[in-house]
Design a protein around this motif. Structure first.
Motif, PDB file in Angstrom:
ATOM      1  N   GLN A 109      17.527  41.270  19.908  1.00 59.03           N
ATOM      2  CA  GLN A 109      18.588  42.346  19.773  1.00 59.03           C
ATOM      3  C   GLN A 109      19.893  41.760  20.457  1.00 59.03           C
ATOM      4  OE1 GLN A 109      17.756  44.819  17.913  1.00 59.03           O
ATOM      5  NE2 GLN A 109      15.828  43.637  17.629  1.00 59.03           N
ATOM      6  N   GLN A 110      20.151  40.826  20.952  1.00 59.45           N
ATOM      7  CA  GLN A 110      21.337  40.375  21.728  1.00 59.45           C
ATOM      8  C   GLN A 110      22.298  39.630  20.712  1.00 59.45           C
ATOM      9  OE1 GLN A 110      20.640  37.587  24.914  1.00 59.45           O
ATOM     10  NE2 GLN A 110      21.061  39.082  26.389  1.00 59.45           N
ATOM     11  N   PRO A 112      23.499  38.349  16.808  1.00 58.21           N
ATOM     12  CA  PRO A 112      23.754  38.680  15.142  1.00 58.21           C
ATOM     13  C   PRO A 112      22.274  38.109  14.634  1.00 58.21           C
ATOM     14  CG  PRO A 112      25.956  37.905  16.102  1.00 58.21           C
ATOM     15  CD  PRO A 112      24.869  37.716  17.086  1.00 58.21           C
ATOM     16  N   VAL A 113      21.902  38.888  13.556  1.00 59.44           N
ATOM     17  CA  VAL A 113      20.702  38.564  12.714  1.00 59.44           C
ATOM     18  C   VAL A 113      21.061  37.214  11.942  1.00 59.44           C
ATOM     19  CG1 VAL A 113      19.364  39.268  10.907  1.00 59.44           C
ATOM     20  CG2 VAL A 113      19.641  40.682  12.892  1.00 59.44           C
ATOM     21  N   GLU A 114      22.495  37.233  11.173  1.00 59.90           N
ATOM     22  CA  GLU A 114      22.751  36.015  10.666  1.00 59.90           C
ATOM     23  C   GLU A 114      22.945  34.518  11.468  1.00 59.90           C
ATOM     24  OE1 GLU A 114      23.189  34.505   7.078  1.00 59.90           O
ATOM     25  OE2 GLU A 114      22.817  36.474   7.465  1.00 59.90           O
ATOM     26  N   HIS A 115      23.346  35.080  12.705  1.00 57.68           N
ATOM     27  CA  HIS A 115      23.351  33.729  13.869  1.00 57.68           C
ATOM     28  C   HIS A 115      21.944  33.288  13.686  1.00 57.68           C
ATOM     29  CE1 HIS A 115      24.947  31.184  16.864  1.00 57.68           C
ATOM     30  NE2 HIS A 115      23.947  31.896  17.533  1.00 57.68           N
ATOM     31  N   GLN A 116      20.899  34.110  14.051  1.00 52.60           N
ATOM     32  CA  GLN A 116      19.420  33.739  14.556  1.00 52.60           C
ATOM     33  C   GLN A 116      19.046  33.042  13.266  1.00 52.60           C
ATOM     34  OE1 GLN A 116      17.239  36.519  16.974  1.00 52.60           O
ATOM     35  NE2 GLN A 116      19.066  37.803  16.714  1.00 52.60           N
ATOM     36  N   LYS A 117      19.310  33.816  12.249  1.00 57.49           N
ATOM     37  CA  LYS A 117      18.709  33.080  10.807  1.00 57.49           C
ATOM     38  C   LYS A 117      19.183  31.817  10.390  1.00 57.49           C
ATOM     39  CE  LYS A 117      17.656  34.039   5.936  1.00 57.49           C
ATOM     40  NZ  LYS A 117      17.453  35.135   4.836  1.00 57.49           N
ATOM     41  N   ASN A 118      20.304  31.641  10.764  1.00 59.48           N
ATOM     42  CA  ASN A 118      21.027  30.394  10.334  1.00 59.48           C
ATOM     43  C   ASN A 118      20.422  29.064  11.307  1.00 59.48           C
ATOM     44  OD1 ASN A 118      22.578  31.279   8.408  1.00 59.48           O
ATOM     45  ND2 ASN A 118      24.352  31.563   9.585  1.00 59.48           N
ATOM     46  N   GLY A 119      20.304  29.661  12.616  1.00 60.91           N
ATOM     47  CA  GLY A 119      19.937  28.521  13.583  1.00 60.91           C
ATOM     48  C   GLY A 119      18.625  28.127  13.405  1.00 60.91           C
ATOM     49  N   TRP A 120      17.493  29.290  13.389  1.00 57.63           N
ATOM     50  CA  TRP A 120      16.038  28.914  12.938  1.00 57.63           C
ATOM     51  C   TRP A 120      16.152  28.339  11.253  1.00 57.63           C
ATOM     52  CZ3 TRP A 120      11.369  31.100  15.397  1.00 57.63           C
ATOM     53  CH2 TRP A 120      11.775  31.895  16.602  1.00 57.63           C
TER      54      TRP A 120
END
Length: 135
Positions: A109-110, A112-120
């Protein structure tokens, strides 16, 4: 809401599976960018077993431990685990064109979703390149 990332690996499912679960292999592919690395990785690969991967910037400026517990394992097909209060599921599906690897996970939750998706996604793409080069 879950975040989903996926890739196709041109290798036999047995090799894909082993590279995903073997800590020595994890240290080679578990990075989203060339300036990071995974210097240590440990896994008790069984349901109820724990894993821990240390991810660090190569310049030593920052790092974190990614750890959790395996909750369900179906050999060559499925790995489910918890990490903190979040859950993830990795599916391995043999196709005529290789192995589809699909990872669904609860977002943090900390960030941005797009940042997490791109990293993973970057990590999963690095995994595919590693396995194909090793095969």
């Amino acid at each position: 809401m879950k975040i989903t990332v996926e890739t196709r690996v041109n290798a036999p499912v047995e090799k894909v599976w082993q590279a995903y679960i073997n800590p020595e292999d994890v240290k080679q592919w578990n990075t989203a960018s060339p300036d990071w690395h995974t210097p240590t990785a440990a896994a008790d690969f069984r349901e109820g077993g724990a894993f821990s991967f240390r991810m660090e910037a190569k310049d030593g400026s920052m790092g974190f431990d990614f750890s959790g517990v395996y909750t369900r394992i179906v050999p060559l097909q499925l790995i489910e685990y918890t990490f903190g209060d979040r859950e993830a599921k990795v599916e391995f599906t043999q196709t005529a064109d290789g192995v589809e690897v699909r990872l669904d996970f609860d977002p943090d939750q900390q960030y941005p979703v797009e940042h997490q998706k791109n990293g993973w996604q970057a990590i999963l793409d690095n995994f595919a390149r590693y396995v194909e080069a090793k095969s």
